[in-house]
Design a protein around this motif. Structure first.
Motif, PDB file in Angstrom:
ATOM      1  N   PHE A 140       3.124 -34.958 -45.765  1.00  0.00           N
ATOM      2  CA  PHE A 140       1.564 -35.230 -46.212  1.00  0.00           C
ATOM      3  C   PHE A 140       1.026 -36.555 -45.555  1.00  0.00           C
ATOM      4  O   PHE A 140       2.201 -37.661 -45.096  1.00  0.00           O
ATOM      5  N   SER A 141      -0.118 -37.039 -45.618  1.00  0.00           N
ATOM      6  CA  SER A 141      -0.418 -38.182 -44.817  1.00  0.00           C
ATOM      7  C   SER A 141      -0.926 -39.146 -46.467  1.00  0.00           C
ATOM      8  O   SER A 141      -0.755 -40.495 -45.609  1.00  0.00           O
ATOM      9  N   GLY A 142      -1.666 -38.774 -47.106  1.00  0.00           N
ATOM     10  CA  GLY A 142      -1.775 -39.542 -48.598  1.00  0.00           C
ATOM     11  C   GLY A 142      -2.940 -40.822 -48.070  1.00  0.00           C
ATOM     12  O   GLY A 142      -3.789 -41.076 -48.565  1.00  0.00           O
ATOM     13  N   GLU A 143      -3.644 -39.286 -47.012  1.00  0.00           N
ATOM     14  CA  GLU A 143      -5.478 -39.715 -46.673  1.00  0.00           C
ATOM     15  C   GLU A 143      -6.164 -39.320 -47.920  1.00  0.00           C
ATOM     16  O   GLU A 143      -7.385 -39.378 -47.783  1.00  0.00           O
ATOM     17  N   LYS A 144      -5.787 -38.004 -48.142  1.00  0.00           N
ATOM     18  CA  LYS A 144      -6.430 -36.628 -49.683  1.00  0.00           C
ATOM     19  C   LYS A 144      -5.618 -37.573 -50.416  1.00  0.00           C
ATOM     20  O   LYS A 144      -4.524 -37.677 -50.509  1.00  0.00           O
ATOM     21  N   THR A 145      -6.602 -37.141 -51.703  1.00  0.00           N
ATOM     22  CA  THR A 145      -5.474 -36.985 -52.981  1.00  0.00           C
ATOM     23  C   THR A 145      -4.888 -35.693 -52.829  1.00  0.00           C
ATOM     24  O   THR A 145      -4.502 -34.705 -52.374  1.00  0.00           O
ATOM     25  N   THR A 146      -3.083 -35.891 -53.541  1.00  0.00           N
ATOM     26  CA  THR A 146      -2.320 -35.197 -53.282  1.00  0.00           C
ATOM     27  C   THR A 146      -1.967 -35.087 -54.291  1.00  0.00           C
ATOM     28  O   THR A 146      -1.319 -35.899 -55.444  1.00  0.00           O
ATOM     29  N   LEU A 147      -1.435 -33.363 -54.833  1.00  0.00           N
ATOM     30  CA  LEU A 147      -0.335 -33.171 -55.763  1.00  0.00           C
ATOM     31  C   LEU A 147       0.510 -33.044 -55.556  1.00  0.00           C
ATOM     32  O   LEU A 147       0.657 -32.361 -53.996  1.00  0.00           O
ATOM     33  N   VAL A 148       1.351 -33.418 -55.883  1.00  0.00           N
ATOM     34  CA  VAL A 148       2.939 -34.125 -55.743  1.00  0.00           C
ATOM     35  C   VAL A 148       3.791 -33.184 -56.861  1.00  0.00           C
ATOM     36  O   VAL A 148       4.019 -33.175 -57.959  1.00  0.00           O
ATOM     37  N   ILE A 149       4.300 -31.611 -55.893  1.00  0.00           N
ATOM     38  CA  ILE A 149       4.554 -30.922 -57.671  1.00  0.00           C
ATOM     39  C   ILE A 149       6.225 -30.731 -57.606  1.00  0.00           C
ATOM     40  O   ILE A 149       6.202 -29.395 -56.764  1.00  0.00           O
ATOM     41  N   ARG A 150       7.243 -30.770 -58.495  1.00  0.00           N
ATOM     42  CA  ARG A 150       8.008 -30.587 -58.229  1.00  0.00           C
ATOM     43  C   ARG A 150       8.556 -29.272 -58.930  1.00  0.00           C
ATOM     44  O   ARG A 150       8.023 -29.120 -60.168  1.00  0.00           O
ATOM     45  N   VAL A 161      -0.161 -22.413 -59.486  1.00  0.00           N
ATOM     46  CA  VAL A 161      -0.553 -23.699 -59.128  1.00  0.00           C
ATOM     47  C   VAL A 161      -1.659 -22.843 -58.205  1.00  0.00           C
ATOM     48  O   VAL A 161      -2.916 -23.567 -58.687  1.00  0.00           O
ATOM     49  N   THR A 162      -1.960 -22.214 -56.743  1.00  0.00           N
ATOM     50  CA  THR A 162      -3.194 -21.769 -56.411  1.00  0.00           C
ATOM     51  C   THR A 162      -4.416 -21.343 -57.478  1.00  0.00           C
ATOM     52  O   THR A 162      -5.098 -21.665 -57.439  1.00  0.00           O
ATOM     53  N   HIS A 163      -3.564 -20.082 -58.209  1.00  0.00           N
ATOM     54  CA  HIS A 163      -4.405 -19.830 -58.797  1.00  0.00           C
ATOM     55  C   HIS A 163      -5.729 -21.065 -59.794  1.00  0.00           C
ATOM     56  O   HIS A 163      -6.457 -20.801 -60.187  1.00  0.00           O
ATOM     57  N   LEU A 164      -4.864 -21.967 -60.890  1.00  0.00           N
ATOM     58  CA  LEU A 164      -5.421 -22.980 -61.566  1.00  0.00           C
ATOM     59  C   LEU A 164      -6.754 -23.615 -60.673  1.00  0.00           C
ATOM     60  O   LEU A 164      -7.731 -23.998 -61.359  1.00  0.00           O
ATOM     61  N   LEU A 165      -5.893 -24.050 -59.207  1.00  0.00           N
ATOM     62  CA  LEU A 165      -7.107 -24.823 -58.784  1.00  0.00           C
ATOM     63  C   LEU A 165      -8.165 -23.936 -57.893  1.00  0.00           C
ATOM     64  O   LEU A 165      -8.881 -24.355 -58.205  1.00  0.00           O
ATOM     65  N   SER A 166      -7.797 -22.880 -57.960  1.00  0.00           N
ATOM     66  CA  SER A 166      -8.791 -21.572 -57.915  1.00  0.00           C
ATOM     67  C   SER A 166     -10.169 -21.804 -58.398  1.00  0.00           C
ATOM     68  O   SER A 166     -10.792 -22.087 -58.842  1.00  0.00           O
ATOM     69  N   ALA A 173      -7.064 -28.449 -48.734  1.00  0.00           N
ATOM     70  CA  ALA A 173      -6.511 -28.612 -47.646  1.00  0.00           C
ATOM     71  C   ALA A 173      -5.936 -28.581 -46.505  1.00  0.00           C
ATOM     72  O   ALA A 173      -5.790 -27.416 -45.472  1.00  0.00           O
ATOM     73  N   THR A 174      -4.273 -28.645 -47.382  1.00  0.00           N
ATOM     74  CA  THR A 174      -3.659 -28.396 -47.081  1.00  0.00           C
ATOM     75  C   THR A 174      -2.033 -27.783 -48.294  1.00  0.00           C
ATOM     76  O   THR A 174      -2.414 -28.546 -49.467  1.00  0.00           O
ATOM     77  N   MET A 175      -1.695 -26.926 -47.789  1.00  0.00           N
ATOM     78  CA  MET A 175      -0.434 -27.217 -48.632  1.00  0.00           C
ATOM     79  C   MET A 175       1.253 -26.856 -47.672  1.00  0.00           C
ATOM     80  O   MET A 175       1.258 -25.969 -47.400  1.00  0.00           O
ATOM     81  N   ARG A 176       1.929 -27.763 -48.307  1.00  0.00           N
ATOM     82  CA  ARG A 176       3.517 -27.324 -47.951  1.00  0.00           C
ATOM     83  C   ARG A 176       4.702 -27.281 -48.957  1.00  0.00           C
ATOM     84  O   ARG A 176       4.534 -27.665 -50.097  1.00  0.00           O
ATOM     85  N   VAL A 177       5.698 -26.239 -48.676  1.00  0.00           N
ATOM     86  CA  VAL A 177       6.363 -26.127 -49.747  1.00  0.00           C
ATOM     87  C   VAL A 177       7.790 -25.791 -49.291  1.00  0.00           C
ATOM     88  O   VAL A 177       7.673 -25.548 -48.165  1.00  0.00           O
ATOM     89  N   PHE A 178       8.754 -27.088 -49.852  1.00  0.00           N
ATOM     90  CA  PHE A 178       9.711 -25.967 -49.503  1.00  0.00           C
ATOM     91  C   PHE A 178      10.894 -26.517 -50.397  1.00  0.00           C
ATOM     92  O   PHE A 178      11.069 -27.316 -51.333  1.00  0.00           O
ATOM     93  N   ARG A 179      12.305 -26.014 -50.322  1.00  0.00           N
ATOM     94  CA  ARG A 179      12.980 -25.816 -51.157  1.00  0.00           C
ATOM     95  C   ARG A 179      14.592 -25.990 -50.505  1.00  0.00           C
ATOM     96  O   ARG A 179      14.616 -25.816 -49.011  1.00  0.00           O
ATOM     97  N   ARG A 180      15.424 -26.444 -51.759  1.00  0.00           N
ATOM     98  CA  ARG A 180      16.656 -26.444 -51.051  1.00  0.00           C
ATOM     99  C   ARG A 180      17.258 -25.115 -50.923  1.00  0.00           C
ATOM    100  O   ARG A 180      18.345 -25.196 -49.719  1.00  0.00           O
ATOM    101  N   MET A 188       6.634 -28.433 -53.915  1.00  0.00           N
ATOM    102  CA  MET A 188       5.046 -28.165 -53.161  1.00  0.00           C
ATOM    103  C   MET A 188       3.749 -29.996 -52.511  1.00  0.00           C
ATOM    104  O   MET A 188       3.874 -30.794 -53.817  1.00  0.00           O
ATOM    105  N   ALA A 189       3.423 -30.106 -51.758  1.00  0.00           N
ATOM    106  CA  ALA A 189       2.907 -31.044 -51.647  1.00  0.00           C
ATOM    107  C   ALA A 189       1.537 -30.271 -51.195  1.00  0.00           C
ATOM    108  O   ALA A 189       1.045 -30.559 -50.073  1.00  0.00           O
ATOM    109  N   ILE A 190       0.253 -30.721 -51.987  1.00  0.00           N
ATOM    110  CA  ILE A 190      -0.870 -29.767 -51.562  1.00  0.00           C
ATOM    111  C   ILE A 190      -1.786 -31.304 -51.336  1.00  0.00           C
ATOM    112  O   ILE A 190      -2.163 -31.913 -52.353  1.00  0.00           O
ATOM    113  N   GLU A 191      -2.688 -31.281 -50.779  1.00  0.00           N
ATOM    114  CA  GLU A 191      -3.288 -32.233 -50.021  1.00  0.00           C
ATOM    115  C   GLU A 191      -5.323 -31.452 -50.087  1.00  0.00           C
ATOM    116  O   GLU A 191      -5.479 -30.614 -50.224  1.00  0.00           O
ATOM    117  N   LEU A 192      -5.523 -32.313 -51.421  1.00  0.00           N
ATOM    118  CA  LEU A 192      -7.311 -31.286 -52.351  1.00  0.00           C
ATOM    119  C   LEU A 192      -8.309 -32.099 -51.691  1.00  0.00           C
ATOM    120  O   LEU A 192      -8.044 -33.397 -51.182  1.00  0.00           O
TER     121      LEU A 192
END
Length: 219
Positions: A140-150, A161-166, A173-180, A188-192
């Motif tokens: 993520f860029s840090g240029e938008k408000t960003t939620l980082v959820i472990r 998470v997406t239901h609660l935001l909805s 704006a963007t959403m990326r999800v990665f796992r080990r 989850m890194a979610i730009e709002l």
């Protein structure tokens, strides 16, 4: 493209990539730690490693770690100010495979003993890309408000998470999800498009699969 994209950010110089971008990396690392850092190991890769003293990259990162903006005049004296605050900062070189030439890895320890590792690149014009958090890709860029959820990688975690935001009428704006690994640690890194209310963050933290929630303000 607007005028800001052409002339770059209002900043303490000399370089938008080596100074402004580096300060933003330090600042987002502090936000991801979530508390005052007491120790930082800052590892410079590529051109950062070759020129960090001459371009003030060390001072910029230190200032960001103390929550200074890119236009804060105290950036020039940030190393001295960090020492006065009792923050230990170690600068060292690092070689990273296939990394952007302006990349830094910041290992932070906070007042409570909490630790985070952030790898990010300054990609030009003061813009940054936060690539890894504790070894997990985030992007993520840090240029938008960003939620980082472990969270634990579990069925339904993303949907909750997406239901609660909805329901809160907050657009993603963007959403990326990665796992080990399957069933293991994930991020989850979610730009709002707008800043969520505090109650939403409290609700997120109550989800069984969620282990930590960090709201990053625009940097």
């Amino acid at each position: 493209m607007n005028l800001f994209d052409i002339i770059g950010p209002v900043m303490i110089g000399p370089s938008s990539s080596h100074t402004a971008g580096a300060a933003r990396i330090g600042r987002v690392a502090r936000q991801l730690l979530g508390e005052k850092p007491v120790k930082a190991v800052v590892s410079f890769h590529g051109s950062f490693e070759k020129t960090y003293q001459g371009h003030g990259t060390d001072r910029a990162v230190a200032g960001g770690l103390m929550d200074m903006g890119v236009d804060d005049e105290r950036l020039r004296n940030s190393l001295e100010l960090a020492k006065e605050e009792g923050m230990e900062i170690i600068f060292q070189p690092v070689r990273l495979r296939d990394a952007h030439p302006n990349t830094v890895v910041v290992d932070l320890t906070g007042e409570s003993g909490k630790q985070v590792q952030v790898q990010a690149a300054s990609i030009g014009g003061g813009s940054i890309n936060v690539q890894y958090l504790d070894g997990l890709e985030v992007g993520f860029s840090g240029e938008k408000t960003t939620l980082v959820i472990r969270h634990t990688d579990a069925p339904g975690a993303i949907a909750m998470v997406t239901h609660l935001l909805s329901d809160a009428h907050i657009n993603i704006a963007t959403m990326r999800v990665f796992r080990r690994e399957a069933g293991g640690e994930a991020i989850m890194a979610i730009e709002l498009d707008e800043k969520p209310e505090a109650f939403l963050l409290t609700t997120l933290k109550m989800f069984p699969a969620v282990t930590d929630v960090t709201l990053l303000n625009q940097i």
